[in-house]
Write a protein that holds these residues in place. Structure first.
Motif, PDB file in Angstrom:
ATOM      1  N   THR A 172       0.833  -1.202   0.000  1.00 49.94           N
ATOM      2  CA  THR A 172       0.000   0.000   0.000  1.00 49.94           C
ATOM      3  C   THR A 172       0.865   1.248   0.000  1.00 49.94           C
ATOM      4  O   THR A 172       0.555   2.226  -0.690  1.00 49.94           O
ATOM      5  N   LEU A 173       1.954   1.213   0.725  1.00 48.49           N
ATOM      6  CA  LEU A 173       2.865   2.351   0.778  1.00 48.49           C
ATOM      7  C   LEU A 173       3.482   2.629  -0.594  1.00 48.49           C
ATOM      8  O   LEU A 173       3.600   3.779  -1.010  1.00 48.49           O
ATOM      9  N   ARG A 174       3.841   1.555  -1.311  1.00 45.24           N
ATOM     10  CA  ARG A 174       4.379   1.730  -2.667  1.00 45.24           C
ATOM     11  C   ARG A 174       3.328   2.304  -3.611  1.00 45.24           C
ATOM     12  O   ARG A 174       3.632   3.163  -4.443  1.00 45.24           O
ATOM     13  N   THR A 175       2.085   1.849  -3.479  1.00 46.08           N
ATOM     14  CA  THR A 175       1.011   2.384  -4.313  1.00 46.08           C
ATOM     15  C   THR A 175       0.809   3.868  -4.049  1.00 46.08           C
ATOM     16  O   THR A 175       0.656   4.661  -4.989  1.00 46.08           O
ATOM     17  N   VAL A 176       0.814   4.256  -2.784  1.00 48.05           N
ATOM     18  CA  VAL A 176       0.649   5.669  -2.427  1.00 48.05           C
ATOM     19  C   VAL A 176       1.819   6.484  -2.969  1.00 48.05           C
ATOM     20  O   VAL A 176       1.635   7.583  -3.512  1.00 48.05           O
ATOM     21  N   ALA A 177       3.043   5.955  -2.874  1.00 44.64           N
ATOM     22  CA  ALA A 177       4.223   6.688  -3.342  1.00 44.64           C
ATOM     23  C   ALA A 177       4.195   6.880  -4.856  1.00 44.64           C
ATOM     24  O   ALA A 177       4.448   7.984  -5.358  1.00 44.64           O
ATOM     25  N   TRP A 178       3.886   5.818  -5.603  1.00 47.19           N
ATOM     26  CA  TRP A 178       3.827   5.946  -7.057  1.00 47.19           C
ATOM     27  C   TRP A 178       2.686   6.853  -7.490  1.00 47.19           C
ATOM     28  O   TRP A 178       2.833   7.665  -8.414  1.00 47.19           O
ATOM     29  N   SER A 179       1.549   6.716  -6.842  1.00 51.70           N
ATOM     30  CA  SER A 179       0.415   7.579  -7.182  1.00 51.70           C
ATOM     31  C   SER A 179       0.752   9.032  -6.902  1.00 51.70           C
ATOM     32  O   SER A 179       0.382   9.922  -7.678  1.00 51.70           O
ATOM     33  N   GLN A 180       1.457   9.293  -5.813  1.00 54.04           N
ATOM     34  CA  GLN A 180       1.829  10.667  -5.497  1.00 54.04           C
ATOM     35  C   GLN A 180       2.759  11.247  -6.553  1.00 54.04           C
ATOM     36  O   GLN A 180       2.622  12.393  -6.956  1.00 54.04           O
ATOM     37  N   LYS A 181       3.722  10.449  -7.019  1.00 52.83           N
ATOM     38  CA  LYS A 181       4.627  10.933  -8.059  1.00 52.83           C
ATOM     39  C   LYS A 181       3.857  11.313  -9.326  1.00 52.83           C
ATOM     40  O   LYS A 181       4.096  12.359  -9.923  1.00 52.83           O
ATOM     41  N   VAL A 182       2.911  10.479  -9.726  1.00 47.61           N
ATOM     42  CA  VAL A 182       2.130  10.762 -10.934  1.00 47.61           C
ATOM     43  C   VAL A 182       1.239  11.982 -10.706  1.00 47.61           C
ATOM     44  O   VAL A 182       1.088  12.829 -11.597  1.00 47.61           O
ATOM     45  N   ILE A 183       0.670  12.098  -9.518  1.00 44.35           N
ATOM     46  CA  ILE A 183      -0.185  13.252  -9.210  1.00 44.35           C
ATOM     47  C   ILE A 183       0.623  14.548  -9.240  1.00 44.35           C
ATOM     48  O   ILE A 183       0.148  15.571  -9.734  1.00 44.35           O
TER      49      ILE A 183
ATOM     50  N   VAL B 298      10.053  12.635   1.741  1.00 46.07           N
ATOM     51  CA  VAL B 298       9.301  13.143   0.602  1.00 46.07           C
ATOM     52  C   VAL B 298       9.950  14.445   0.162  1.00 46.07           C
ATOM     53  O   VAL B 298      10.109  15.371   0.953  1.00 46.07           O
ATOM     54  N   GLY B 299      10.309  14.494  -1.113  1.00 47.89           N
ATOM     55  CA  GLY B 299      10.939  15.681  -1.667  1.00 47.89           C
ATOM     56  C   GLY B 299       9.990  16.447  -2.569  1.00 47.89           C
ATOM     57  O   GLY B 299       8.768  16.272  -2.517  1.00 47.89           O
ATOM     58  N   LEU B 300      10.566  17.265  -3.431  1.00 51.44           N
ATOM     59  CA  LEU B 300       9.775  18.109  -4.322  1.00 51.44           C
ATOM     60  C   LEU B 300       8.974  17.282  -5.321  1.00 51.44           C
ATOM     61  O   LEU B 300       7.832  17.618  -5.630  1.00 51.44           O
ATOM     62  N   LEU B 301       9.554  16.209  -5.816  1.00 59.53           N
ATOM     63  CA  LEU B 301       8.856  15.364  -6.791  1.00 59.53           C
ATOM     64  C   LEU B 301       8.354  14.066  -6.186  1.00 59.53           C
ATOM     65  O   LEU B 301       8.251  13.042  -6.859  1.00 59.53           O
ATOM     66  N   GLY B 302       8.043  14.076  -4.928  1.00 59.67           N
ATOM     67  CA  GLY B 302       7.432  12.907  -4.298  1.00 59.67           C
ATOM     68  C   GLY B 302       8.374  12.152  -3.401  1.00 59.67           C
ATOM     69  O   GLY B 302       9.412  12.656  -2.964  1.00 59.67           O
ATOM     70  N   ALA B 303       7.991  10.914  -3.144  1.00 56.84           N
ATOM     71  CA  ALA B 303       8.706  10.072  -2.189  1.00 56.84           C
ATOM     72  C   ALA B 303      10.044   9.626  -2.752  1.00 56.84           C
ATOM     73  O   ALA B 303      10.207   9.434  -3.960  1.00 56.84           O
ATOM     74  N   THR B 304      10.982   9.456  -1.855  1.00 58.25           N
ATOM     75  CA  THR B 304      12.267   8.851  -2.206  1.00 58.25           C
ATOM     76  C   THR B 304      12.038   7.351  -2.231  1.00 58.25           C
ATOM     77  O   THR B 304      11.812   6.733  -1.197  1.00 58.25           O
ATOM     78  N   MET B 305      12.123   6.794  -3.423  1.00 54.24           N
ATOM     79  CA  MET B 305      11.743   5.381  -3.585  1.00 54.24           C
ATOM     80  C   MET B 305      12.690   4.428  -2.853  1.00 54.24           C
ATOM     81  O   MET B 305      12.293   3.325  -2.495  1.00 54.24           O
ATOM     82  N   SER B 306      13.914   4.842  -2.593  1.00 55.33           N
ATOM     83  CA  SER B 306      14.843   3.974  -1.872  1.00 55.33           C
ATOM     84  C   SER B 306      14.466   3.852  -0.390  1.00 55.33           C
ATOM     85  O   SER B 306      14.944   2.926   0.276  1.00 55.33           O
ATOM     86  N   ASP B 307      13.635   4.745   0.124  1.00 56.48           N
ATOM     87  CA  ASP B 307      13.196   4.672   1.514  1.00 56.48           C
ATOM     88  C   ASP B 307      12.024   3.715   1.715  1.00 56.48           C
ATOM     89  O   ASP B 307      11.668   3.400   2.843  1.00 56.48           O
ATOM     90  N   LEU B 308      11.417   3.287   0.626  1.00 49.97           N
ATOM     91  CA  LEU B 308      10.262   2.392   0.741  1.00 49.97           C
ATOM     92  C   LEU B 308      10.696   1.012   1.172  1.00 49.97           C
ATOM     93  O   LEU B 308      11.751   0.522   0.744  1.00 49.97           O
ATOM     94  N   PRO B 309       9.890   0.360   2.000  1.00 53.25           N
ATOM     95  CA  PRO B 309      10.248  -1.001   2.435  1.00 53.25           C
ATOM     96  C   PRO B 309      10.073  -2.016   1.332  1.00 53.25           C
ATOM     97  O   PRO B 309       9.379  -1.862   0.404  1.00 53.25           O
TER      98      PRO B 309
END
Length: 173
Positions: A56-67, A162-173
């Motif tokens: 779920t966290l990955r889905t939220v992170a990817w969705s945030q980047k696209v948003i 979370v930076g300017l363009l969304g989540a730092t993907m390396s921080d995701l579990p």
């Protein structure tokens, strides 16, 4: 006479007590040490809200980047629309068609990803409502900013930077 008496009462025979330098430095050193420890503790991510599962966290992170990219696309259409007014009439029609297709693509993409994120974060009803709101030109931008803010809060509470363009993907579990 009364003035002299008042002045005499204000002054005492004792000289004013001054603090020694080592008395002043000791509490300052303790407070500096305490402040340094607090700053070290603040660097660690803290879980303030409920923990989410990694999928779920990955889905939220990817969705945030696209948003965020959809927000940038919305904001890019504004100056392009004004620039079209300065073009000749023949090019203006073509430019308006291209701009409308670009805006429609960004709007549909935003609707899909807002729905996906809102279902994970809120509920299905709120997801449908926010998805439909993204189709309305100015209200859609507000809906995107609201859902982006919520995603940022969730990601940060789960220890993801979370930076300017969304989540730092390396921080995701």
């Amino acid at each position: 006479m009364a003035r002299d008496r008042d002045r005499d009462e204000d002054y005492t025979n004792e000289p004013p007590r001054s603090r020694r330098r080592d008395e002043e430095e000791e509490p300052r050193e303790r407070s500096r040490e305490r402040r340094r420890r607090d700053e070290e503790e603040d660097d660690r991510p803290r879980a303030r809200g409920p923990r989410m599962d990694p999928a779920t966290l990955r889905t939220v992170a990817w969705s945030q980047k696209v948003i965020i990219l959809c927000i940038l696309a919305y904001l890019a259409t504004l100056p392009l629309g004004f620039a079209l007014n300065a073009m000749p009439a023949e090019l203006q029609l073509f430019g308006n068609i291209v701009l409308a297709v670009f805006y429609l693509a960004a709007s549909i993409t935003a609707t899909v990803f807002v729905f996906m994120m809102a279902v994970k974060v809120y509920s299905t009803g709120v997801g449908v409502l926010l998805g439909l709101l993204t189709l309305i030109p100015c209200v859609g931008l507000i809906a995107l900013l609201v859902i982006n803010s919520k995603a940022t809060g969730i990601l940060q509470s789960n220890g993801v930077r979370v930076g300017l363009l969304g989540a730092t993907m390396s921080d995701l579990p």
